[in-house]
Motif scaffolding. Structure first.
Motif, short mmCIF file in Angstrom:
data_model
loop_
_atom_site.label_atom_id
_atom_site.label_comp_id
_atom_site.label_asym_id
_atom_site.label_seq_id
_atom_site.Cartn_x
_atom_site.Cartn_y
_atom_site.Cartn_z
N LYS A 38 0.84 -1.19 0.00
CA LYS A 38 0.00 0.00 0.00
C LYS A 38 0.88 1.24 0.00
O LYS A 38 1.70 1.43 0.89
N PHE A 39 0.70 2.07 -1.02
CA PHE A 39 1.47 3.30 -1.15
C PHE A 39 0.66 4.50 -0.66
O PHE A 39 -0.57 4.49 -0.71
N ASP A 40 1.36 5.53 -0.25
CA ASP A 40 0.73 6.80 0.07
C ASP A 40 0.54 7.56 -1.24
O ASP A 40 1.51 8.06 -1.82
N PHE A 55 2.15 -4.53 6.21
CA PHE A 55 3.27 -5.36 5.76
C PHE A 55 4.63 -4.71 6.05
O PHE A 55 5.65 -5.39 6.07
N ALA A 56 4.63 -3.41 6.28
CA ALA A 56 5.89 -2.70 6.54
C ALA A 56 6.56 -3.19 7.82
O ALA A 56 7.79 -3.14 7.94
N ASP A 57 5.77 -3.66 8.77
CA ASP A 57 6.32 -4.07 10.06
C ASP A 57 6.51 -5.57 10.19
O ASP A 57 6.94 -6.05 11.24
N GLU A 107 1.37 4.83 5.76
CA GLU A 107 1.64 4.61 7.18
C GLU A 107 0.88 3.41 7.73
O GLU A 107 1.31 2.78 8.69
N ASP A 108 -0.25 3.08 7.08
CA ASP A 108 -1.06 1.97 7.59
C ASP A 108 -0.86 0.67 6.79
O ASP A 108 -1.69 -0.24 6.86
#
Length: 209
Positions: free
Chosen positions: A15-17, A192-194, A188-189
Protein backbone atom coordinates in the motif's frame (compact mmCIF):
# COMPACT_ATOMS: atom_id res chain seq x y z
CA UNK A 1 22.15 3.15 7.15
CA UNK A 2 24.62 0.82 5.52
CA UNK A 3 23.67 -1.29 2.51
CA UNK A 4 22.50 -4.28 4.59
CA UNK A 5 20.32 -2.05 6.76
CA UNK A 6 18.78 -0.55 3.61
CA UNK A 7 18.02 -4.03 2.29
CA UNK A 8 16.43 -4.98 5.60
CA UNK A 9 14.31 -1.81 5.40
CA UNK A 10 12.86 -2.64 1.98
CA UNK A 11 9.85 -4.89 1.43
CA UNK A 12 7.35 -5.52 -1.33
CA UNK A 13 5.11 -2.54 -0.59
CA UNK A 14 1.44 -3.45 -0.67
CA UNK A 15 0.00 0.00 0.00
CA UNK A 16 1.47 3.30 -1.15
CA UNK A 17 0.73 6.80 0.07
CA UNK A 18 -0.99 8.27 -2.99
CA UNK A 19 -0.26 11.80 -1.77
CA UNK A 20 3.51 11.38 -1.74
CA UNK A 21 5.43 11.73 -4.98
CA UNK A 22 9.00 11.17 -6.02
CA UNK A 23 10.99 14.29 -6.81
CA UNK A 24 12.31 14.71 -10.37
CA UNK A 25 15.78 14.09 -8.93
CA UNK A 26 14.73 10.71 -7.52
CA UNK A 27 13.10 9.73 -10.81
CA UNK A 28 16.31 10.68 -12.63
CA UNK A 29 18.32 8.42 -10.31
CA UNK A 30 16.00 5.52 -11.17
CA UNK A 31 16.37 6.17 -14.90
CA UNK A 32 20.14 6.40 -14.67
CA UNK A 33 20.34 3.26 -12.53
CA UNK A 34 18.30 1.38 -15.12
CA UNK A 35 20.53 2.58 -17.93
CA UNK A 36 23.65 1.59 -15.97
CA UNK A 37 22.38 -1.94 -15.30
CA UNK A 38 24.79 -4.64 -16.44
CA UNK A 39 23.54 -6.56 -19.48
CA UNK A 40 25.12 -9.47 -21.28
CA UNK A 41 27.65 -8.18 -23.82
CA UNK A 42 26.38 -4.69 -23.01
CA UNK A 43 23.65 -5.31 -25.57
CA UNK A 44 20.80 -3.35 -24.04
CA UNK A 45 17.74 -5.10 -25.47
CA UNK A 46 15.52 -3.81 -22.65
CA UNK A 47 13.63 -0.56 -22.17
CA UNK A 48 11.73 0.98 -19.28
CA UNK A 49 8.51 2.97 -19.30
CA UNK A 50 8.22 5.49 -16.47
CA UNK A 51 4.50 6.11 -16.08
CA UNK A 52 3.29 9.02 -13.96
CA UNK A 53 -0.11 9.56 -15.63
CA UNK A 54 -2.84 8.54 -13.16
CA UNK A 55 -5.54 8.10 -15.80
CA UNK A 56 -3.44 5.56 -17.67
CA UNK A 57 -2.55 3.74 -14.47
CA UNK A 58 -6.17 3.58 -13.30
CA UNK A 59 -6.96 1.58 -16.43
CA UNK A 60 -4.15 -0.83 -15.58
CA UNK A 61 -5.64 -2.04 -12.29
CA UNK A 62 -7.99 -4.52 -13.96
CA UNK A 63 -5.06 -5.90 -15.95
CA UNK A 64 -2.94 -6.24 -12.78
CA UNK A 65 -5.13 -8.66 -10.81
CA UNK A 66 -6.69 -5.71 -9.01
CA UNK A 67 -3.41 -4.63 -7.42
CA UNK A 68 -3.93 -0.96 -6.66
CA UNK A 69 -0.23 -0.30 -6.21
CA UNK A 70 -0.05 0.42 -9.94
CA UNK A 71 -2.26 3.47 -9.35
CA UNK A 72 -1.42 4.56 -5.80
CA UNK A 73 2.36 4.60 -6.21
CA UNK A 74 4.12 7.76 -7.31
CA UNK A 75 5.24 6.15 -10.58
CA UNK A 76 4.92 2.83 -12.35
CA UNK A 77 7.93 1.26 -14.01
CA UNK A 78 7.23 -1.14 -16.89
CA UNK A 79 10.24 -3.18 -17.96
CA UNK A 80 10.13 -4.24 -21.59
CA UNK A 81 12.16 -6.36 -23.96
CA UNK A 82 12.71 -6.00 -27.67
CA UNK A 83 10.51 -8.41 -29.61
CA UNK A 84 13.56 -9.35 -31.67
CA UNK A 85 17.31 -8.79 -31.85
CA UNK A 86 18.80 -8.05 -35.25
CA UNK A 87 22.22 -7.44 -36.77
CA UNK A 88 21.41 -3.73 -36.59
CA UNK A 89 21.23 -3.93 -32.79
CA UNK A 90 24.68 -5.51 -32.70
CA UNK A 91 26.06 -2.92 -35.10
CA UNK A 92 24.59 -0.11 -33.00
CA UNK A 93 26.35 -1.51 -29.92
CA UNK A 94 29.77 -1.78 -31.52
CA UNK A 95 29.41 1.55 -33.32
CA UNK A 96 28.70 3.09 -29.92
CA UNK A 97 31.77 1.38 -28.44
CA UNK A 98 33.89 2.70 -31.29
CA UNK A 99 32.47 6.19 -30.84
CA UNK A 100 32.94 6.31 -27.05
CA UNK A 101 36.26 4.46 -26.74
CA UNK A 102 37.76 5.05 -30.18
CA UNK A 103 38.58 1.35 -30.38
CA UNK A 104 39.78 0.19 -33.77
CA UNK A 105 37.27 -1.78 -35.85
CA UNK A 106 40.10 -4.23 -36.46
CA UNK A 107 39.77 -5.17 -32.80
CA UNK A 108 35.98 -4.86 -32.60
CA UNK A 109 34.89 -6.61 -35.79
CA UNK A 110 35.66 -10.21 -34.68
CA UNK A 111 33.55 -9.66 -31.53
CA UNK A 112 30.85 -7.97 -33.61
CA UNK A 113 30.70 -10.95 -35.96
CA UNK A 114 30.68 -13.49 -33.12
CA UNK A 115 27.75 -11.77 -31.42
CA UNK A 116 25.82 -11.61 -34.67
CA UNK A 117 26.34 -15.33 -35.21
CA UNK A 118 25.23 -16.07 -31.65
CA UNK A 119 21.99 -14.16 -32.09
CA UNK A 120 21.36 -15.61 -35.54
CA UNK A 121 21.60 -19.14 -34.12
CA UNK A 122 18.77 -18.40 -31.68
CA UNK A 123 15.09 -18.53 -32.50
CA UNK A 124 13.03 -15.39 -31.93
CA UNK A 125 11.61 -17.00 -28.78
CA UNK A 126 15.10 -17.78 -27.51
CA UNK A 127 16.16 -14.16 -28.11
CA UNK A 128 13.14 -12.96 -26.16
CA UNK A 129 13.94 -15.34 -23.30
CA UNK A 130 17.53 -14.09 -23.33
CA UNK A 131 16.33 -10.48 -23.16
CA UNK A 132 13.88 -11.32 -20.36
CA UNK A 133 16.81 -12.51 -18.25
CA UNK A 134 18.38 -9.09 -18.76
CA UNK A 135 15.14 -7.47 -17.57
CA UNK A 136 15.31 -9.45 -14.32
CA UNK A 137 18.88 -8.25 -13.79
CA UNK A 138 17.60 -4.69 -14.21
CA UNK A 139 14.73 -5.33 -11.78
CA UNK A 140 17.13 -6.57 -9.11
CA UNK A 141 19.40 -3.60 -9.64
CA UNK A 142 16.47 -1.17 -9.38
CA UNK A 143 15.21 -2.81 -6.19
CA UNK A 144 18.60 -2.30 -4.55
CA UNK A 145 18.89 1.29 -5.75
CA UNK A 146 15.38 2.01 -4.48
CA UNK A 147 16.29 0.59 -1.08
CA UNK A 148 19.42 2.74 -0.86
CA UNK A 149 17.43 5.83 -1.90
CA UNK A 150 14.63 4.85 0.53
CA UNK A 151 12.13 4.59 -2.28
CA UNK A 152 9.49 1.95 -1.72
CA UNK A 153 8.84 -0.55 -4.48
CA UNK A 154 6.80 -3.61 -5.31
CA UNK A 155 8.21 -5.91 -8.04
CA UNK A 156 5.36 -7.60 -9.89
CA UNK A 157 4.99 -10.42 -12.36
CA UNK A 158 1.23 -10.54 -11.80
CA UNK A 159 -0.16 -8.61 -14.74
CA UNK A 160 -1.52 -9.30 -18.21
CA UNK A 161 1.37 -8.37 -20.45
CA UNK A 162 -0.64 -8.41 -23.68
CA UNK A 163 -3.08 -5.86 -22.23
CA UNK A 164 -0.22 -3.61 -21.12
CA UNK A 165 1.30 -3.96 -24.58
CA UNK A 166 -1.95 -2.82 -26.16
CA UNK A 167 -2.46 0.13 -23.82
CA UNK A 168 1.07 1.41 -24.33
CA UNK A 169 1.12 0.45 -28.04
CA UNK A 170 4.35 -1.42 -27.45
CA UNK A 171 4.08 -3.53 -30.58
CA UNK A 172 4.52 -0.36 -32.63
CA UNK A 173 7.74 0.25 -30.71
CA UNK A 174 9.01 -3.31 -31.21
CA UNK A 175 8.67 -4.01 -27.47
CA UNK A 176 6.94 -6.44 -25.10
CA UNK A 177 6.29 -5.84 -21.39
CA UNK A 178 7.69 -8.47 -19.02
CA UNK A 179 7.81 -6.92 -15.50
CA UNK A 180 6.28 -4.02 -13.65
CA UNK A 181 7.28 -2.20 -10.47
CA UNK A 182 5.31 0.56 -8.75
CA UNK A 183 7.60 2.93 -6.84
CA UNK A 184 6.92 5.68 -4.33
CA UNK A 185 6.45 5.88 -0.57
CA UNK A 186 4.71 3.41 1.73
CA UNK A 187 1.44 4.28 3.41
CA UNK A 188 1.64 4.61 7.18
CA UNK A 189 -1.06 1.97 7.59
CA UNK A 190 0.54 -0.67 5.36
CA UNK A 191 0.74 -3.49 7.89
CA UNK A 192 3.27 -5.36 5.76
CA UNK A 193 5.89 -2.70 6.54
CA UNK A 194 6.32 -4.07 10.06
CA UNK A 195 6.38 -7.76 9.21
CA UNK A 196 9.61 -9.49 10.15
CA UNK A 197 11.63 -10.72 7.21
CA UNK A 198 11.47 -14.47 6.70
CA UNK A 199 14.69 -15.83 5.24
CA UNK A 200 16.89 -18.87 5.58
CA UNK A 201 19.96 -18.40 7.72
CA UNK A 202 23.09 -17.31 5.90
CA UNK A 203 24.60 -20.72 6.67
CA UNK A 204 21.70 -22.38 4.87
CA UNK A 205 21.66 -20.11 1.81
CA UNK A 206 25.39 -19.82 1.15
CA UNK A 207 28.14 -22.35 0.62
CA UNK A 208 31.78 -21.61 1.32
CA UNK A 209 34.46 -23.73 -0.32
Amino acid sequence: MNVIEHLKWRYATKKFDANKHLSPQKVQIIKEAFNLTATSFGLQTISMLVVADKDIRKNLIEHSYGQRQVLEASHLLVLCIQDNITDTDVDDLFDNIQDKRHTSNTILDPYRDDLKRMMQQMSVQERQEWSTKQAYIALGNLMTVCAIEQIDACPMEGFFATKYDDIFQLKDKGLKSVLVMPIGYRAEDDMFADFKKVRKTIAESTIEL
